[in-house]
Design an enzyme around this catalytic site. Structure first.
Site, short mmCIF file in Angstrom:
data_model
loop_
_atom_site.label_atom_id
_atom_site.label_comp_id
_atom_site.label_asym_id
_atom_site.label_seq_id
_atom_site.Cartn_x
_atom_site.Cartn_y
_atom_site.Cartn_z
N SER A 164 0.83 -1.20 0.00
CA SER A 164 0.00 0.00 0.00
C SER A 164 0.87 1.25 0.00
O SER A 164 1.72 1.40 -0.87
CB SER A 164 -0.96 -0.04 1.20
OG SER A 164 -1.93 0.96 1.10
N ASP B 223 -7.98 -2.49 -7.70
CA ASP B 223 -7.49 -2.31 -6.33
C ASP B 223 -8.61 -1.77 -5.44
O ASP B 223 -9.17 -0.70 -5.68
CB ASP B 223 -6.31 -1.34 -6.36
CG ASP B 223 -5.69 -1.16 -4.98
OD1 ASP B 223 -4.73 -1.86 -4.67
OD2 ASP B 223 -6.19 -0.30 -4.22
N HIS C 62 -6.46 -5.60 -2.07
CA HIS C 62 -5.45 -4.59 -1.80
C HIS C 62 -4.39 -5.23 -0.93
O HIS C 62 -4.67 -5.65 0.19
CB HIS C 62 -6.06 -3.39 -1.09
CG HIS C 62 -5.11 -2.26 -0.88
ND1 HIS C 62 -4.59 -1.52 -1.94
CD2 HIS C 62 -4.56 -1.73 0.25
CE1 HIS C 62 -3.79 -0.58 -1.46
NE2 HIS C 62 -3.75 -0.69 -0.14
#
Length: 396
Positions: A198, A294, A360
């Protein structure tokens, strides 16, 4: 495996099937209450058989001004490698979004992503950090360190706000932790991989060449960005929500002179937080692992609450239950992502694996990283694909 899949000519890129129910497995990261619309991730601790690793605080970092938002010392979790992996290292940069205002930052410094005094003392190592050969065949016995995230700007800032009593020292934190790990044996590394999830995936891109510069030319050094390819995309209202957020990050932390100069020489600094504008200047071999759908970007960049006041996108953003027109919009987002990766994909040193799952972060999770958890249409699991790229294994 087709030769194009490891050399990553753009023609060899492929997308995997979307999970039917749009839901990932039980060890998905938990979304905490957001700070000004910016979600922060916390690890679940739910598997009694998983590797648990203690927190190490870098006390010497204070003398170097390398401190978290609240002035506390930075930290990391280190698992020692053994056997054939004794001189190999994986460094994982933790994610946790960003803050884009002083008020947001004040909230953040009273959390685990702003102060080491509030960090978990133990965390689970899964996926690429697992010590089980069956789950992590190429990296199970490597030295592994997860660097905790407490600066709010992807390990890039180097300033302070005395009035607000805030320290923006992300880059100093990165360098201080690397110095501590080098003293603990990383200086003897034969092979090293910098990864991040991330906002940590963005960090891995921004700090990739800095990481490589720590080692002699004889060390094989590569980097991977997991769910860090944040796109400068138009949201459903026609605005650019993530660009607006990034502008706040740059201005709040004074990042104008901290971002890659190869980018800031010709673009506004805000644009130089977007990977699409910086990946082609990274000299170290780099792997992009991302979903074309995502889940964080769909919820926070494509259809954030500010762009969807009626809540018509709620089912799509929360569980990927999207109607035909919403899927058409997301298909456009997917194609924009692939287009932004075209030049990057032409370099034989780089790698990429773009999937179509609603997800994600993929490398830190057993249910996505584990080779046995391949989805229909995959020749190999993600772990094997990444290993093929890192070790430059013969193409099949």
């Amino acid at each position: 495996m087709n030769a194009l899949l490891w050399s990553w000519s753009f023609a060899g890129l492929f997308l995997l099937g979307i999970l039917a129910n749009g839901v990932m497995g039980s060890d998905e990261r938990v979304l905490l209450n957001n700070f000004n619309g910016t979600n922060v991730f916390q690890k679940q601790v739910d598997d009694p058989n998983v590797l648990v690793v203690e927190l190490t605080l870098v006390q010497a970092a204070v003398a170097e001004g390398a401190v978290c938002l609240d002035g506390s010392v930075p930290g990391y979790h280190l698992y020692r490698g053994y056997g054939s992996g004794a001189n190999n290292w994986i460094i994982q940069l933790e994610g946790g979004a960003w803050f884009d205002s002083i008020t947001d930052c004040q909230n953040r410094k009273r959390s685990r992503v702003g102060s080491s005094t509030l960090m978990e003392k133990q965390i689970n190592f899964k996926g690429i950090l697992s010590n089980k050969a069956a789950e992590n065949p190429d990296f199970y016995n490597w030295n592994k360190a997860e660097v905790r995230y407490c600066d709010g700007a992807s390990f890039s800032g180097d300033s302070e706000n005395k009035t607000a009593q805030l320290q923006f020292r992300g880059k100093r934190i990165f360098l201080a932790v690397m110095e501590d790990l080098m003293a603990k044996g990383m200086c003897q590394a034969k092979q090293a991989l910098l990864n991040g999830c991330s906002s940590g995936g963005l960090s891995a891109i921004l700090r990739c060449d800095d990481f490589s510069s720590l080692f002699p030319p004889t060390t094989k050094v590569k980097c991977m960005s997991d769910a860090g390819f944040f796109l400068d995309a138009v949201d459903i209202s026609g605005a650019r929500s993530l660009r607006r957020m990034y502008s706040g990050v740059v201005n709040t932390q004074g990042l104008q002179n901290m971002l890659p100069r190869t980018c800031t020489r010709h673009l506004d600094p805000t644009m130089c937080l977007f990977p699409q504008n910086i990946i082609n200047q990274v000299k170290t071999p780099l792997f992009i692992l991302n979903s074309a759908f995502d889940s964080w970007q769909i919820e926070n960049s494509i259809a954030p609450p500010s762009a969807d006041p009626s809540g018509s996108w709620h089912n799509c953003t929360s569980s990927f239950k999207c109607n035909a027109s919403q899927m058409q919009f997301l298909e456009g987002f997917k194609m924009s992502m692939l287009d932004a990766l075209k030049t990057f994909s032409m370099s034989s040193k780089n790698g990429m694996f773009i999937i179509s799952r609603w997800a994600h972060c993929l490398a830190e999770r057993k249910d996505t990283w584990f080779p046995g958890n391949s989805q229909p249409g995959e020749d190999k699991g993600i772990a094997v694909v990444v290993g093929d790229w890192y070790f430059e294994r013969a193409k099949k």
